[in-house]
Write an enzyme that holds these catalytic residues in place. Structure first.
Site, PDB file in Angstrom:
ATOM      1  N   ARG A  19       0.813  -1.223   0.000  1.00 13.17           N
ATOM      2  CA  ARG A  19       0.000   0.000   0.000  1.00 13.17           C
ATOM      3  C   ARG A  19       0.850   1.279   0.000  1.00 13.17           C
ATOM      4  NH1 ARG A  19      -3.884  -1.625   4.818  1.00 13.17           N
ATOM      5  NH2 ARG A  19      -2.105  -3.019   5.172  1.00 13.17           N
ATOM      6  N   LYS A  26       8.849  -1.124   2.784  1.00 17.19           N
ATOM      7  CA  LYS A  26       8.135  -0.154   3.633  1.00 17.19           C
ATOM      8  C   LYS A  26       8.994   0.413   4.750  1.00 17.19           C
ATOM      9  CE  LYS A  26       4.599  -1.608   6.208  1.00 17.19           C
ATOM     10  NZ  LYS A  26       3.183  -1.950   6.479  1.00 17.19           N
ATOM     11  N   TYR A 374      35.221  23.960  -8.731  1.00 18.40           N
ATOM     12  CA  TYR A 374      35.038  22.788  -9.592  1.00 18.40           C
ATOM     13  C   TYR A 374      35.365  23.170 -11.025  1.00 18.40           C
ATOM     14  CZ  TYR A 374      32.555  18.636 -11.411  1.00 18.40           C
ATOM     15  OH  TYR A 374      32.228  17.458 -12.018  1.00 18.40           O
TER      16      TYR A 374
HETATM   17  C1  UD1 Z   1      -0.995  -7.381  13.101  1.00 18.17           C
HETATM   18  C2  UD1 Z   1      -1.587  -8.267  14.222  1.00 18.17           C
HETATM   19  C3  UD1 Z   1      -2.830  -7.614  14.779  1.00 18.17           C
HETATM   20  C4  UD1 Z   1      -2.507  -6.211  15.275  1.00 18.17           C
HETATM   21  C5  UD1 Z   1      -1.861  -5.383  14.168  1.00 18.17           C
HETATM   22  C6  UD1 Z   1      -1.338  -4.093  14.757  1.00 18.17           C
HETATM   23  C7  UD1 Z   1      -1.052 -10.596  13.693  1.00 18.17           C
HETATM   24  C8  UD1 Z   1      -1.549 -11.864  13.145  1.00 18.17           C
HETATM   25  N1  UD1 Z   1      -1.883  -9.566  13.685  1.00 18.17           N
HETATM   26  O1  UD1 Z   1      -1.918  -7.367  12.047  1.00 18.17           O
HETATM   27  O2  UD1 Z   1      -3.367  -8.378  15.842  1.00 18.17           O
HETATM   28  O3  UD1 Z   1      -3.690  -5.574  15.755  1.00 18.17           O
HETATM   29  O4  UD1 Z   1      -0.733  -6.072  13.613  1.00 18.17           O
HETATM   30  O5  UD1 Z   1      -0.867  -3.242  13.744  1.00 18.17           O
HETATM   31  O6  UD1 Z   1       0.077 -10.533  14.136  1.00 18.17           O
HETATM   32  N2  UD1 Z   1       5.343  -9.541   8.702  1.00 18.17           N
HETATM   33  C9  UD1 Z   1       6.374 -10.337   8.295  1.00 18.17           C
HETATM   34  N3  UD1 Z   1       6.106 -11.476   7.627  1.00 18.17           N
HETATM   35  C10 UD1 Z   1       4.832 -11.881   7.359  1.00 18.17           C
HETATM   36  C11 UD1 Z   1       3.771 -11.072   7.773  1.00 18.17           C
HETATM   37  C12 UD1 Z   1       4.058  -9.901   8.449  1.00 18.17           C
HETATM   38  O7  UD1 Z   1       7.543 -10.006   8.514  1.00 18.17           O
HETATM   39  O8  UD1 Z   1       4.677 -12.948   6.769  1.00 18.17           O
HETATM   40  C13 UD1 Z   1       5.646  -8.294   9.407  1.00 18.17           C
HETATM   41  C14 UD1 Z   1       5.286  -7.087   8.587  1.00 18.17           C
HETATM   42  O9  UD1 Z   1       6.418  -6.617   7.865  1.00 18.17           O
HETATM   43  C15 UD1 Z   1       4.875  -6.073   9.661  1.00 18.17           C
HETATM   44  C16 UD1 Z   1       4.350  -6.946  10.797  1.00 18.17           C
HETATM   45  O10 UD1 Z   1       4.858  -8.246  10.576  1.00 18.17           O
HETATM   46  O11 UD1 Z   1       5.980  -5.340  10.137  1.00 18.17           O
HETATM   47  C17 UD1 Z   1       2.823  -6.969  10.886  1.00 18.17           C
HETATM   48  O12 UD1 Z   1       2.274  -7.546   9.730  1.00 18.17           O
HETATM   49  P1  UD1 Z   1       0.905  -7.049   9.117  1.00 18.17           P
HETATM   50  O13 UD1 Z   1       0.585  -7.895   7.954  1.00 18.17           O
HETATM   51  O14 UD1 Z   1       0.938  -5.587   8.912  1.00 18.17           O
HETATM   52  O15 UD1 Z   1      -0.127  -7.416  10.319  1.00 18.17           O
HETATM   53  P2  UD1 Z   1      -1.575  -6.827  10.553  1.00 18.17           P
HETATM   54  O16 UD1 Z   1      -2.538  -7.500   9.648  1.00 18.17           O
HETATM   55  O17 UD1 Z   1      -1.539  -5.360  10.548  1.00 18.17           O
HETATM   56 CA    CA Z   2      -0.019  -3.682   9.854  1.00 19.27          CA
END
Ligand code: UD1
Ligand code: CA
Length: 453
Positions: A19, A26, A374
């Site tokens: 996004r 990011k 320069y």
């Molecule tokens: C996550 C939480 C949610 C919380 C929210 C807060 C989980 C399952 N959910 O959801 O409960 O309210 O954050 O913002 O944890 N990432 C990886 N590898 C992956 C997936 C994610 O490294 O396979 C990292 C992303 O880079 C990011 C973080 O984990 O920094 C969170 O991932 P994201 O997909 O944004 O989680 P949310 O759906 O926002």
């Molecule tokens: Ca997130």
């Protein structure tokens, strides 16, 4: 007294951040001139983490380089297929297998969390919790995991997509930051499956598994502003605004006068001493240090430079990398300084470019002076001694050395070195032809008459 437990921080940063609509991962987008991941790494360090592991995607060499630059002891782990936050943490398993102590799990895209909140989670572990989760009261909880409580104990985190209507009414949400006692972590991770709406391995499921094992799981809370995450450029700007407000407040409480704080932009590492005055609309790029009593006047732009005590910069000045402004020196309007020492009490007050140069103390550089540093291929140095007077509109062709006490005539193009106390003049001689003006006027008048006839 018991020894403080060791602390490992694992930063999850493998997400693509689609996004953001960017070529850049990011967490490499910046706030206050520092990548998001850098803010998180600084905060966990300040909270006492003695090791940091960062989980990155398979296609992020730039991110790996930034992590190494931030903390050369930090290790990076590649999550090959992005299958959720628990899967990401598993990628860093070599960092915590056999580790004794606290494991802090934090998100790389949540840059405003303060060391104090990490410390709060660690305190919960020291009080006997196996797992502590950072929660917040969300104004709009849509999209967040909900914290399901029974009294003081957290019993589950339900992701928005998997939550029932009743669970969606809960406004206490998961900030995404957790602290585990290391001895339980591997077992809990092994229990997590991808049986959910997203078919992802949710780290948040560790809560229910811990409860089932009879372990204590608790929540600490932080203000929503502090735990806001970044998914798009609008949220990036919102976090930048919070960061700038923090820096402005810290500067003012540290004794700096900001006449219009909301118009002054700071970098993460800006250092302003007490009794610095900053007028409106000033931008501090990275690595700026300003000493006590200096004034940074309106509309000035500074980066990678030093300003000593009592110096005055601007209005409308630009200090570029390597500008070193001495005590009480004055840099005035529309002056650009790059990689140059301006010694104590020297003045460059109007419309000048001084690059790759050194200017001795009390020397005055006249309006419109340009160092020609320069030649299209190489940069050359201009050295000017103490107590010199360089006339207005001078062209100083480097390499050039001007001794102490030199006066140079206005409008000179200096290409040869000038010895101490010499007067240098390098401009065409002026000639005055007495009485010639009326003759010219008469001739021109006659020409004009002939044409309009
Ligand atoms: C996550 C939480 C949610 C919380 C929210 C807060 C989980 C399952 N959910 O959801 O409960 O309210 O954050 O913002 O944890 N990432 C990886 N590898 C992956 C997936 C994610 O490294 O396979 C990292 C992303 O880079 C990011 C973080 O984990 O920094 C969170 O991932 P994201 O997909 O944004 O989680 P949310 O759906 O926002
Ligand atoms: Ca997130």
């Amino acid at each position: 007294m018991a020894q403080k437990p060791h602390c490992l921080a694992v930063v999850l940063a493998a997400g693509l951040g689609t996004r953001m609509k960017s070529e850049l991962p990011k967490v490499l987008h910046e706030i206050g001139g520092l990548p998001l991941v850098g803010h998180v790494m600084q905060a966990v360090n300040a909270a006492g983490a003695d090791r940091t592991a960062v989980v990155v995607g398979p296609d992020m060499p730039q991110l790996e380089a930034v992590v190494a630059q931030m903390d050369h002891a930090a290790s990076t782990y590649v999550q090959v297929n992005r299958q959720g936050t628990a899967d990401a943490l598993r990628a860093a398993e070599p960092a915590f297998s056999g580790f004794q102590g606290d494991v802090l799990v934090v998100f790389g895209d949540t840059p405003l969390v303060q060391a104090q909140s990490f410390a709060l989670l660690r305190e919960k572990l020291s009080q006997g919790a196996a797992l502590a989760v950072l929660g917040f009261e969300a104004k709009d909880p849509t999209g967040y995991g909900r914290l399901l409580m029974q009294g003081d104990e957290l019993v589950a985190i339900r992701e928005h997509k998997d939550a029932s209507e009743a669970e969606r009414q809960v406004t206490l949400c998961n900030a995404g930051i957790m602290a585990f006692k290391a001895e339980h972590l591997q077992k809990l991770l092994a229990m997590i499956t991808n049986d959910n709406a997203n078919e992802e391995f949710y780290l948040t499921d560790a809560v229910e598994h811990a409860v089932n094992l009879g372990l204590s799981v608790v929540v600490a809370t932080a203000p929503e502003e502090e735990v806001q995450g970044i998914n798009n450029r609008a949220q990036l700007a919102a976090c930048e605004a919070v960061f700038q407000t923090r820096k402005r407040t810290a500067a003012m409480l540290g004794g700096v006068t900001l006449q219009a704080p909301e118009t002054v932009y700071f970098s993460y590492d800006t250092q302003l001493a007490p009794d610095v005055l900053v007028e409106p609309n000033v931008v501090f790029g990275p690595a700026v240090e300003v000493a006590s009593g200096a004034s940074i006047r309106a509309f000035s732009h500074l980066e990678h430079c030093n300003v000593a005590a009592q110096a005055t910069i601007g209005p409308y000045a630009r200090l570029r990398p390597g500008a070193n402004i001495g005590e009480g020196a004055r840099i005035g309007n529309f002056v650009e300084i790059k990689n140059a020492e301006i010694a104590q009490g020297a003045k460059v007050n109007h419309l000048s470019y001084i690059g790759d140069a050194s200017i001795g103390s009390k020397t005055n550089i006249g309006a419109g002076t340009i160092t020609c540093n320069y030649d299209g291929y190489l940069k050359h140095k201009t050295q000017i001694g103490e107590n010199c007077f360089i006339g207005s509109n001078s062209i100083l062709v480097a390499p050039l050395s001007i001794g102490d006490g030199v006066t140079s005539a206005a409008g000179s193009t200096l290409t040869r070195n000038v010895p101490q106390d010499a007067l240098a003049i390098a401009r065409p001689q002026q000639e005055n032809k007495e009485g010639a003006a009326p003759r010219i006027r008469a001739r021109l008048e006659a020409k004009k008459r002939a044409k309009t006839k």
